[in-house]
Structures are given as structure tokens and as C-alpha cells.
Design an enzyme around this catalytic site. Structure first.
Site, PDB file in Angstrom:
ATOM      1  N   ARG A 196       0.845  -1.189   0.000  1.00 14.48           N
ATOM      2  CA  ARG A 196       0.000   0.000   0.000  1.00 14.48           C
ATOM      3  C   ARG A 196       0.886   1.248   0.000  1.00 14.48           C
ATOM      4  NH1 ARG A 196      -3.512  -2.835  -1.368  1.00 14.48           N
ATOM      5  NH2 ARG A 196      -5.603  -3.116  -0.512  1.00 14.48           N
ATOM      6  N   GLU A 216      -4.108   7.012  -5.785  1.00 16.75           N
ATOM      7  CA  GLU A 216      -4.011   6.274  -7.043  1.00 16.75           C
ATOM      8  C   GLU A 216      -5.200   6.619  -7.926  1.00 16.75           C
ATOM      9  OE1 GLU A 216      -1.591   2.349  -5.393  1.00 16.75           O
ATOM     10  OE2 GLU A 216      -3.760   2.235  -5.709  1.00 16.75           O
ATOM     11  N   HIS A 261       0.022  -0.496  -9.863  1.00 17.08           N
ATOM     12  CA  HIS A 261      -0.742  -1.338  -8.937  1.00 17.08           C
ATOM     13  C   HIS A 261      -1.228  -2.613  -9.640  1.00 17.08           C
ATOM     14  CE1 HIS A 261      -3.102  -1.112  -4.929  1.00 17.08           C
ATOM     15  NE2 HIS A 261      -2.925  -2.382  -5.278  1.00 17.08           N
TER      16      HIS A 261
END
Length: 323
Positions: free
Chosen positions: A238, A267, A289
Site C-alpha cells: 500500500r 491512485e 498497482h
């Protein structure tokens, strides 16, 4: 639960690839699927839902309080920091997450970043594109460092399934593996290395812990100053685990040997984000990601997501994190 037609709302289907198949639910229901949902749209979209599916869309207290029929939140991910678990528990709303689906894809992505940085793969590729190999006028050149993994020390923060899988790969490659104890804690047994000692002894540090109040900004300027071996720092967990401004400073000042990140806060990052601004460096890699997103892992996630919803409907919820 009674077999009336339940309202099921999927807030962010676009976060799972279109080739991933979602099995139809076996009970009577009405499914409303949104590709994306903005924060300000959540309350309206879940107002009449019995079951909500979310991957990364925040489901917060205000929206939960307005959702009078809501009984179950199915998180299409392992991390649940996007859901107000306390508010759900207060209203008797069950929350389940996905577990164990990423034990291959995340560790493999972690080591893809480690290999690329440890051997300067990206830097050499870019230099070849720029004509450096021909200009060197010999069969090779040595512009960037290349180091083996065998014999190096791998420091892992987070000893769950992902951390253990990363450790297994590291040991197979001949690495010395350390698991960090809790930051600021005393002796925690022979299986754990004090957090500060891990920072000092590791050649590579990789993060595999959840984001919560205890782990936010787990690594910042004071921690970078303790990294005596100028390690690689890998984060496929994270974005909030690492203070990103401090990371940028550490990279620019040479406190780190390199960094590979698959996550940012927020994000997606804007073009002026501290990590995006590091992309000119040959020893920094940023991926969007996708460490979790192999075809095999996403299908496993989708299958488990449906299994979680079916289990809740049967009255035997599984993978419960709240409620």
C-alpha cells in the site's frame, strides 16, 4: 436470508480485467454493475443495496448510514482500508475480503522488481535504446551496477502469506531472510528481527503488511537514515506505508540503492506526484498497482468473491473482517 430479489451493486467492475469471469449468483437477485464510482456517487448508488461489492471505492460512514437495506459488503481485495469497518460493525453489516489468492502473483512481481533493480535491467535497456552500446565500441559496458542476490540479506516487513511466499523465493535464491518485528517494540522472539536492526542489515527491504493506523508512514526520513547498506526498497502493498516525500529525498540523496513501487497515494498519481517525478532516475521503477493482477490470480479472486457472497446468503459468512 430470505429468497426475495436482493439488490447487488458492484461499484468498480473495471478494476478487474474484462477477461475475468464472474460466475452468476445462484439466488434471486438484481445486479447493478458500475465500471467506476466516484466518492460522491457512493451514497446514492448503495442507498437501496442489500449487498455491495467494492474493490477500491471507499465505502464510508456517511454512505453506510444512508444505506438502510445494506447487510453485506464484499471487498474484492485483501485490503479493507477503503471500508469503514467500525461503521459496518455498528450497523450489523458483515464485511468479507479475499484471502490467499495472490500468493504467487505478488511475490513474483516483487522479485521482478528486485531482479530488474539489482541488475539494472531498465537502465541498461534504456541506454541501449539511446545508442550507448554501439558508442562503447566493445562487446559490453559497465555504466550501471549489477549485483547477485545470492548471499544478500532480504528484509521482509509483514509475515503473512505474501511475506512467507517472498521469503521462500528468497531462500531458494540463496538469500539470508529477516522478518521485521513491530516498529518500536522490544524483543519478540527468535523468529523476528528488531525493526531498526532489519533496516540496518538489509540489502533489500520489501513491504507486505496492511495499511492501518499503526503502519501508516511506517518508513519515513528517520528510517531512511538508518539504512546503512543503501538497500533497495520494494513496495507492492500500500502506498501509505512509506512517506513518499521522504522517499523522493532519499532517492535523490543516495540513501537508497534503488526503489520499486507498485503503489502510490493517491491512485492514480498526478504528474507532479513525488514518485512520478522520480521516473527520470535509472534505479527507480513504478508500476500501476498490477502486482496482484496476473490472469490466474484475478480469476481466483473473482471465484472467491462469488463464494463469499454465496456463503453470506446461506447464513454462513466466511473471510469475515467485520460484522
Amino acid at each position: 436470508m430470505a429468497d426475495r430479489s436482493l439488490q447487488v451493486v458492484f461499484l468498480d467492475r473495471d478494476t478487474i480485467s474484462p477477461q475475468t469471469l464472474l460466475r452468476p449468483l445462484s439466488f434471486e437477485h438484481e445486479l447493478q454493475v458500475f465500471g467506476r464510482t466516484r466518492r460522491e456517487q457512493v451514497a446514492e448508488r448503495i442507498a437501496h443495496a442489500d449487498i455491495v461489492i467494492t474493490n477500491k471505492v471507499p465505502v464510508r460512514q456517511e454512505a453506510i448510514e444512508q444505506a438502510s437495506r445494506l447487510k453485506f459488503v464484499a471487498v474484492a481485495a485483501t485490503g479493507t482500508d477503503n471500508v469503514d469497518l467500525a461503521a459496518c460493525a455498528k450497523k450489523g453489516i458483515t464485511v468479507s475480503n479475499i484471502r490467499g489468492y495472490a500468493v504467487h502473483t505478488v511475490p513474483e512481481h516483487t522479485f521482478a522488481l528486485i531482479f530488474a533493480l539489482r541488475r539494472s535491467i531498465v537502465a541498461y535497456r534504456e541506454s541501449v535504446k539511446a545508442g550507448r552500446w554501439y558508442d562503447a565500441q566493445q562487446f559490453c559496458y559497465f555504466d550501471y551496477p549489477i549485483k547477485d542476490l545470492a548471499g544478500s540479506t532480504l528484509g521482509i516487513i509483514g509475515e503473512g502469506a505474501l511475506g512467507q511466499s517472498v521469503a521462500a523465493i528468497g531462500r531458494a535464491l540463496g538469500m539470508r531472510v529477516l522478518f521485521a518485528g513491530r516498529k518500536g517494540a522490544g524483543k519478540q522472539g527468535s523468529l523476528y528481527t528488531p525493526f531498526e536492526q532489519l533496516l540496518q542489515e538489509s540489502d533489500i527491504i520489501t513491504l507486505h503488511c496492511p495499511l492501518n493506523d499503526q503502519t501508516r508512514d511506517l518508513i519515513g526520513a528517520p528510517e531512511f537514515a538508518q539504512m546503512k547498506r543503501k538497500p533497495l526498497l520494494i513496495n507492492t502493498a500500500r502506498g501509505g506505508l512509506v512517506n513518499e516525500a521522504a522517499l523522493a529525498d532519499a532517492m535523490r540523496s543516495g540513501q537508497l540503492g534503488g526503489a520499486g513501487f507498485d503503489v502510490t497515494t493517491p491512485e492514480p498519481p498526478e504528474n507532479n506526484h513525488p514518485l512520478v517525478q522520480l521516473l527520470d532516475l535509472p534505479n527507480f521503477i513504478l508500476t500501476p498497482h498490477v502486482a496482484w493482477a496476473s490472469d490466474e490470480a484475478m480469476q481466483g479472486l473473482a471465484d472467491q468473491l462469488v463464494d463469499n457472497i454465496e456463503a453470506f446468503h446461506r447464513g454462513a459468512p466466511r473471510n469475515v473482517v467485520a460484522g
